[in-house]
Design a protein around this motif. Structure first.
Motif, PDB file in Angstrom:
ATOM      1  N   SER A 107      -5.449 -28.373 -27.367  1.00 44.13           N
ATOM      2  CA  SER A 107      -5.625 -27.780 -28.802  1.00 44.13           C
ATOM      3  C   SER A 107      -5.350 -28.861 -29.842  1.00 44.13           C
ATOM      4  N   ASP A 108      -4.339 -29.607 -29.606  1.00 47.93           N
ATOM      5  CA  ASP A 108      -3.857 -30.791 -30.573  1.00 47.93           C
ATOM      6  C   ASP A 108      -4.937 -31.996 -30.528  1.00 47.93           C
ATOM      7  N   ASP A 109      -5.585 -32.043 -29.356  1.00 54.58           N
ATOM      8  CA  ASP A 109      -6.566 -33.392 -29.202  1.00 54.58           C
ATOM      9  C   ASP A 109      -7.655 -33.167 -30.346  1.00 54.58           C
ATOM     10  N   ARG A 110      -8.288 -34.288 -30.582  1.00 52.85           N
ATOM     11  CA  ARG A 110      -9.407 -34.382 -31.381  1.00 52.85           C
ATOM     12  C   ARG A 110     -10.550 -35.161 -30.597  1.00 52.85           C
ATOM     13  N   VAL A 111     -11.673 -34.767 -31.004  1.00 55.34           N
ATOM     14  CA  VAL A 111     -13.181 -35.359 -30.006  1.00 55.34           C
ATOM     15  C   VAL A 111     -14.023 -35.499 -31.355  1.00 55.34           C
ATOM     16  N   GLY A 112     -14.675 -36.709 -31.160  1.00 53.01           N
ATOM     17  CA  GLY A 112     -15.895 -37.003 -32.025  1.00 53.01           C
ATOM     18  C   GLY A 112     -16.995 -37.675 -31.178  1.00 53.01           C
ATOM     19  N   ILE A 113     -18.279 -37.451 -31.647  1.00 52.17           N
ATOM     20  CA  ILE A 113     -19.455 -37.529 -30.772  1.00 52.17           C
ATOM     21  C   ILE A 113     -20.443 -38.628 -31.658  1.00 52.17           C
ATOM     22  N   ALA A 114     -20.721 -39.606 -31.031  1.00 48.47           N
ATOM     23  CA  ALA A 114     -21.824 -40.478 -31.574  1.00 48.47           C
ATOM     24  C   ALA A 114     -22.801 -40.539 -30.473  1.00 48.47           C
ATOM     25  N   SER A 115     -24.140 -40.525 -30.760  1.00 50.72           N
ATOM     26  CA  SER A 115     -25.273 -40.629 -29.559  1.00 50.72           C
ATOM     27  C   SER A 115     -26.236 -41.837 -30.220  1.00 50.72           C
ATOM     28  N   PHE A 116     -26.939 -42.277 -29.448  1.00 51.85           N
ATOM     29  CA  PHE A 116     -27.860 -43.247 -29.560  1.00 51.85           C
ATOM     30  C   PHE A 116     -29.189 -43.194 -28.673  1.00 51.85           C
ATOM     31  N   ALA A 117     -30.369 -43.677 -29.308  1.00 52.91           N
ATOM     32  CA  ALA A 117     -31.470 -43.854 -28.914  1.00 52.91           C
ATOM     33  C   ALA A 117     -32.286 -44.713 -29.596  1.00 52.91           C
ATOM     34  N   ASP A 118     -33.246 -44.542 -30.224  1.00 53.26           N
ATOM     35  CA  ASP A 118     -34.132 -45.524 -30.996  1.00 53.26           C
ATOM     36  C   ASP A 118     -33.184 -45.888 -31.967  1.00 53.26           C
ATOM     37  N   THR A 119     -32.296 -45.095 -32.561  1.00 53.78           N
ATOM     38  CA  THR A 119     -31.158 -45.229 -33.531  1.00 53.78           C
ATOM     39  C   THR A 119     -29.825 -44.510 -33.167  1.00 53.78           C
ATOM     40  N   ALA A 120     -28.848 -44.673 -33.793  1.00 49.99           N
ATOM     41  CA  ALA A 120     -27.650 -44.221 -33.631  1.00 49.99           C
ATOM     42  C   ALA A 120     -27.199 -43.051 -34.698  1.00 49.99           C
ATOM     43  N   ILE A 169     -29.995 -41.243 -41.082  1.00 48.09           N
ATOM     44  CA  ILE A 169     -30.494 -41.145 -39.760  1.00 48.09           C
ATOM     45  C   ILE A 169     -30.460 -39.681 -39.490  1.00 48.09           C
ATOM     46  N   GLN A 170     -29.858 -38.725 -40.221  1.00 49.92           N
ATOM     47  CA  GLN A 170     -29.795 -37.408 -40.055  1.00 49.92           C
ATOM     48  C   GLN A 170     -31.221 -36.898 -40.376  1.00 49.92           C
ATOM     49  N   ILE A 171     -31.501 -37.205 -41.544  1.00 49.18           N
ATOM     50  CA  ILE A 171     -32.662 -36.687 -42.169  1.00 49.18           C
ATOM     51  C   ILE A 171     -34.239 -37.055 -41.231  1.00 49.18           C
ATOM     52  N   ASN A 172     -33.930 -38.370 -40.869  1.00 42.73           N
ATOM     53  CA  ASN A 172     -35.069 -38.664 -39.897  1.00 42.73           C
ATOM     54  C   ASN A 172     -35.041 -37.884 -38.736  1.00 42.73           C
ATOM     55  N   GLN A 173     -33.947 -37.676 -38.054  1.00 41.95           N
ATOM     56  CA  GLN A 173     -33.439 -36.900 -37.025  1.00 41.95           C
ATOM     57  C   GLN A 173     -34.012 -35.450 -37.249  1.00 41.95           C
ATOM     58  N   LEU A 174     -33.711 -34.710 -38.180  1.00 37.48           N
ATOM     59  CA  LEU A 174     -34.098 -33.457 -38.721  1.00 37.48           C
ATOM     60  C   LEU A 174     -35.561 -33.221 -38.514  1.00 37.48           C
ATOM     61  N   GLY A 175     -36.264 -34.297 -39.205  1.00 39.87           N
ATOM     62  CA  GLY A 175     -37.944 -34.058 -38.878  1.00 39.87           C
ATOM     63  C   GLY A 175     -38.353 -33.941 -37.690  1.00 39.87           C
ATOM     64  N   LYS A 176     -37.704 -34.797 -36.743  1.00 40.98           N
ATOM     65  CA  LYS A 176     -38.226 -34.871 -35.355  1.00 40.98           C
ATOM     66  C   LYS A 176     -37.567 -33.613 -34.440  1.00 40.98           C
ATOM     67  N   LEU A 177     -36.365 -33.189 -34.997  1.00 40.77           N
ATOM     68  CA  LEU A 177     -35.814 -31.898 -34.418  1.00 40.77           C
ATOM     69  C   LEU A 177     -36.811 -30.717 -34.407  1.00 40.77           C
ATOM     70  N   VAL A 178     -37.317 -30.562 -35.858  1.00 41.96           N
ATOM     71  CA  VAL A 178     -37.820 -29.385 -36.091  1.00 41.96           C
ATOM     72  C   VAL A 178     -39.534 -29.267 -35.720  1.00 41.96           C
TER      73      VAL A 178
END
Length: 663
Positions: free
Chosen positions: A101-114, A510-519
């Motif tokens: 519970s004291d540890d932290r995790v972050g997530i980055a992912s990549f394909a065409d962009t990161a 990146i997130q605005i771009n990904q949102l368009g693809k996501l939906v």
């Protein structure tokens, strides 16, 4: 070596040595580890005779306290077309579930962009949600993925934390920056990278070089040994191995399915079922949880499981340990749907019998209430064997003081905060005999779908001025994303300005771009309905027809979890996706670097569909002027609309779109 990805139903989890039974039973504990077994609700009725006729059993395991410092772990995940995404997700889940519970995790992912999917956080549930929501791409921007992950962990990690980067990938890198440059930067920051090859054709030379430069380790495949080796670099020890939990259900109980980490189920005769969980490793500070549902075949007081229900594991010293599991008790009554036995008249010659006390029973709805809900408590299944019930008294806080008295069997009570609440009911019969019972209500954070529909957002948010360079046409293309990544890496100005992009700026693009693809898949409204979006209300001019996914109204706002889809009507009268809307209860909510969202005042909502302003839940009347009961209350709401599928002349983030007209 055992490969944890090949174990069917294997659950990366944590040591069970003691047991705390929340509803009944005794607690056993060995060392600093424990298991909690809770049952909610603790009183149900026979299956098919009323509600609730199903209970949820939660089994939570907690390992011993950590002896070292916390971990800040960055998962950099390959979701390009050259790897299978599901094994990458399994590796990510294994690491997340092994943290304390004291540890932290972050997530980055990549394909065409990161993209940075999650900043370093202790919210493991949120991290698992993000992992589940990852979608595959095509090309492989490995260097850019490492760049974003490294930027996050160097900027936001804690001074006392061990810093690690885990990289499941095939090592391909055909767009973006050079991954070896990022490995060198990781070495300078003293952050080891642990690449894990995701296929036999993985570029092992590249991956081993990344590990060598950054002083990490390279794994040709994932296994329990790989998991242990990575966490050992952070001084995190394994407390136990090869754990097997076996529960043999009481014969009157029926397994209704797993909600989280389903067990292996087998029949052991006479209709008795055995549930088995296999847990390869337990790390210090770890916790693991499973949930499953049970129903009852007949009335009575039933232990959840019967001997020989036990845990078997190998402890840190290599010794075999076996521990019997105590059980909670489930009370099972008869619902109103089951006929009452005929009442036999007393023979005239018999003397009058003493008054028999009533039997108190209570259920509640909705079954999984959220904050703001006016939960309906129903005591209609209570009975009096020789008379009738004349009074129902409700103690909403179980503090000994009855807060409400009714002559009807039902009452409502709104819950403004998340948590576990115990409600007491006292009933009185026509000869003043009483009976009491309690019921536990677990309330979680969230909003009802109707709140998202009725919220009227007319003002526009604050948008960074630099963003117009990329979204002045209402669209963020892949080319613009690559341009932003390149300008950030080169540390140059946006054309026509004296502004240099930050990593957060690049992430927003990146997130605005990904949102368009996501939906994009929701162009067909039937796909949205299949994915859990529900049509709410009627068409709203300049907004559209709303489809709401209530599950996405819970938890923190995230671009990959749009709770509202907005549909316009095309020239042929068909619905077409126009945009999405995010809903928050935090006045400081931000997404895509956009702040000061439009707001809608706190309000009470009633079952007849009406709404009434109410600044606090305590101000919400239980009925409106027309006598309709309170359904739920919501705090002030903040909304952000993004027109990712329909050009809006007022701007990408304007609350209203003049081109979305009433059909």
């Amino acid at each position: 070596m055992r490969n944890s990805l090949s174990l069917h139903g294997a659950l990366i989890g944590f040591l069970l040595v003691g047991l705390i039974v929340a509803t009944s039973g005794t607690a056993q504990q060995t060392g600093d580890t424990k298991i909690e077994l809770t049952v909610n609700p603790t009183q149900i009725v026979v299956k098919g005779t009323g509600t609730p006729d199903v209970t949820t059993v939660t089994l939570k395991l907690t390992g011993p306290a950590i002896t070292g410092g916390p971990i800040d772990l960055m998962l950099v995940l390959d979701r390009s077309a050259s790897v299978e995404l599901e094994p990458v997700k399994k590796i990510a889940r294994a690491f997340i579930e092994s943290l304390s519970s004291d540890d932290r995790v972050g997530i980055a992912s990549f394909a065409d962009t990161a993209q940075l999917d999650l900043a370093l956080s202790t919210d493991r549930a949120r991290a698992l949600q993000i992992i589940d929501g990852l979608r595959p791409g095509v090309q492989t921007a490995l260097g850019d993925g490492l760049m974003l992950g490294l930027f996050e962990i160097t900027k936001n990690s804690r001074a006392n934390a061990a810093k690690l980067i885990v990289l499941p990938t095939d090592g391909a890198s055909n767009v973006g920056g050079d991954p070896l440059v990022q490995a060198q930067r990781a070495a300078e920051a003293k952050i080891p990278i642990f690449p894990i090859a995701m296929s036999p054709a993985a570029r092992r030379q590249v991956l081993s070089e990344i590990a060598r430069i950054s002083q990490g380790l390279f794994f040709t495949s994932f296994s329990d040994d790989a998991l242990e080796s990575v966490l050992r670099r952070a001084n995190r020890a394994v407390s136990a191995r090869f754990l097997t939990i076996t529960q043999i259900l009481s014969e009157a109980l029926h397994y209704e399915g797993g909600l989280e980490k389903a067990p292996l189920v087998a029949s052991v005769g006479r209709g008795v079922l055995q549930l088995t969980w296999q847990i390869p490793l337990l790390f210090q500070g770890g916790s693991w949880q499973t949930q499953y549902r049970l129903s009852a075949l007949r009335e009575g007081s039933w232990a959840i499981h019967q001997p020989p229900s036990k845990l078997v594991y190998t402890d840190a010293q290599g010794r075999s340990v076996s521990l019997e599991l105590p059980s909670a008790t489930l009370q099972v009554g008869r619902g109103p749907g089951q006929p009452q036995p005929p009442q036999q008249p007393e023979p005239p010659s018999q003397p009058a019998t003493p008054n028999q006390p009533p039997v108190a029973r209570v259920t509640f709805a909705p079954e999984a209430p959220i904050t703001g809900d006016a939960v309906k408590f129903d005591a209609s299944s209570s009975t009096d064997p020789d008379g009738k019930i004349t009074k129902y008294e409700w103690d909403w806080t179980n503090d000994g003081t009855f807060d409400q008295t009714t002559t009807e069997a039902a009452a409502r009570h709104p819950f403004g905060n998340a948590g576990e609440f115990t409600v007491k009911l006292r009933i009185t019969d026509d000869q003043d005999a009483t009976a009491e019972t309690t019921i536990t209500v677990r309330v979680t954070e969230g909003l009802r779908a109707r709140a998202a529909f009725t919220a009227d957002f007319k003002s526009d948010p604050t948008v960074p001025t630099w963003m117009s360079y990329y979204i002045d046409d209402g669209v963020v293309t892949d080319e613009e994303v690559r341009d932003a990544n390149a300008r950030f890496a080169a540390d140059v100005f946006i054309p026509g300005t004296q502004y240099r992009l930050t990593a957060e700026d690049v992430q927003a693009i990146i997130q605005i771009n990904q949102l368009g693809k996501l939906v994009d898949k929701y162009r067909d409204v039937k796909t949205a309905e299949t994915d859990g979006y529900v049509k709410i209300g009627t068409f709203i001019a300049e907004v559209g027809q709303l489809y709401v996914k209530e599950a996405f109204l819970r938890g923190p706002v995230a671009f990959e979890r749009p709770p509202v889809l907005l549909y316009a009507v095309d020239s042929e009268g068909n619905l077409k996706l126009a945009g999405v809307r995010f809903i928050a209860t935090d006045a400081n909510a931000t997404l895509f670097q956009v702040t000061k969202w439009a707001s809608h005042a706190a309000a009470a909502h009633f079952e007849d569909g009406t709404e009434q302003a109410a600044a606090a839940i305590a101000n919400a009347p239980l009925r409106n002027a027309q006598g309709s009961p309170l359904a739920f209350w919501h705090p002030t709401l903040y909304g952000l609309t993004v027109w990712v599928k329909s050009i809006n002349p007022r701007g990408l983030f304007a609350s209203l779109n003049p081109d979305v007209k009433q059909p």
